[in-house]
Scaffold this motif. Structure first.
Motif: not given
Length: 452
Positions: A13-38
């Motif tokens: 859902g993100i590409n080179e036209q995505s805003t920094n907020d959109e990219i942060i949103d995607a990264i944060l959601k991906r981190l949330y899916k990972s083990c919180e201890t890692e």
């Protein structure tokens, strides 16, 4: 310790036209899916430059939503782990995009409040504000204040304060007014509504609206207020009794819901509308005796600032013969008169005693005597503090349950003017004229007291 992300597959859902907020949103959601201890490592996003990745990581760290394990300079390897604040944003707001949008709206709302404060105080100090192409940043604030009924347009693009606008400034400002309004909405528990209001309660509600309008508005503003609620018949330009005038107009209305809305907008507590017995007592209660004279109780060392107050009384139409002020020969004790005897004769039940409290006042034996005489002989008293004297230093017979005014930038001079006009039976000054006079008086008070 580390979880690895395979290239761009986890950032749909993100590409080179995505805003920094959109990219942060995607990264944060991906981190949330990972083990919180890692820590999540090797999250390469091919279309992002190293510089942009670095900026995004710095933004996330500044927002305190992630922490970083270590940084390998010269690479795009930033091992990140979501922390409590980041998880809270996902769980409560659904992601960074929603959260940042809410925060931006809060910032915009706060900026609007600050703009409203700026407009109100500028009009308060100068008497009006005129808009031009150079003041476009004020337009939203003007619209908000106009909608709240705190300002009115006296001529094209020129705005002045309404009576309520003056009160907002003199009781703490726009933000404080909003806060008090919210508290009233939260804690208000009306016992009646349009369906169960009986005839006696309706009459009493009308009477309370009439009393409020009589106290706070001149006839012109009463007409404007009534017109805004659809009352257009029977309006007059000049009336002998504002209370009776309003009662006569509202009594013809069968719209109980409209009356309740009017009462709420005027700040009237509708939680305890009285029954018929109380209404009869209210309507048959005798009008208190009008004041015949004003007694300015003060220390002679404070005469410079009290002189300004004397000018205020003369400005609103109080004649010299209705003022006792010992620091002026034409309003004080004559040659050959006994000072204390004159004071005793001046303070009666129909005298308004205005006491100017200061360090000098409490050092003066005569001033203390005047305070005691006022306490015994009249209920019409008003205390005014002269800065830097403060509420905590008040002593003696001054009633702590009464409102005490202070001669500073918050001086509620408009309310005092209306109280004196009502008690002395004076004709109210027009709003336009009063705004001009009032600004000059407050500036003079500030100059004499050297207020910042």
């Amino acid at each position: 310790m580390y979880t690895y992300i395979d290239e761009d597959n986890s950032f749909d859902g993100i590409n080179e036209q995505s805003t920094n907020d959109e990219i942060i949103d995607a990264i944060l959601k991906r981190l949330y899916k990972s083990c919180e201890t890692e820590y999540v490592s090797d999250w390469k996003i091919s279309f992002l430059s190293d510089k942009r990745i670095k900026n995004i990581v710095e933004d996330m760290l500044a927002a305190k939503i992630v922490e970083i394990a270590d940084i390998v300079y010269g690479t795009s390897n930033y091992p990140l782990k979501i922390i409590q604040n980041g998880k809270k944003i996902i769980e409560e707001n659904g992601g960074w995009l929603n959260y940042s949008a809410i925060e931006k709206r809060k910032i915009q709302a706060n900026l609007l409040i600050q703009t409203c404060e700026r407009i109100l105080y500028e009009i308060y100090d100068n008497g009006y504000i005129a808009l031009s192409i150079d003041t476009e940043d004020l337009f939203k604030g003007i619209d908000r204040l106009f909608a709240e009924g705190l300002i009115y347009e006296s001529q094209k693009a020129v705005y002045r304060l309404t009576a309520e606008g003056f009160r907002v400034v003199e009781t703490g400002g726009f933000q404080n007014w909003l806060y008090i309004g919210k508290k009233q909405e939260i804690f208000a528990t009306p016992k009646i509504d349009n369906k169960n209001m009986n005839a006696a309660q309706r009459l009493n509600l009308i009477n309370q609206i009439a009393l409020k309008l009589q106290a706070d508005y001149n006839t012109k503003n009463i007409n404007a207020f009534l017109t805004s609620y659809g009352f257009k018949e029977g309006l007059q330009g000049s009336v002998s009794s504002k209370r009776t005038y309003v009662n006569d107009i509202l009594i013809k209305s069968n719209e109980g819901l409209l009356l309740l809305k009017m009462a709420k907008d005027l700040g009237i507590d509708i939680s305890n509308i009285s029954d018929s017995t109380e209404t009869e007592q209210l309507n048959t209660k005798q009008t208190p005796m009008k004041a015949s004279k004003i007694f300015l109780s003060h220390a002679s060392d404070d005469s410079k600032i009290v002189d300004v107050f004397l000018e205020f009384l003369e400005t609103i139409g109080v004649s010299d013969e209705r003022i006792f002020y010992s620091s002026k020969s034409w309003t004080g004790v004559g040659i050959g008169e006994d000072f204390l005897d004159r004071i005793k004769s001046e303070i009666n039940e129909d005298t308004i005693v205005i006491t100017f409290l200061s360090e000098n006042f409490y050092k003066s034996i005569v001033s203390i005597c005047e305070m005691g005489a006022a306490w015994v002989k009249t209920e019409k008293t008003q205390a005014i503090l002269i800065p830097p004297f403060d509420y905590s230093k008040m002593e003696g017979a001054i009633k702590k349950t009464k409102i005490v005014l202070k001669m500073d930038r918050t001086f509620r001079i408009t309310e005092l003017k209306e109280y004196i006009e009502k008690e002395m039976g004076l004709s109210p000054m027009s709003n336009t004229k009063w705004e001009h006079k009032r600004t000059k008086l407050l500036n003079e008070i500030a100059r004499v007291l050297k207020l910042e």
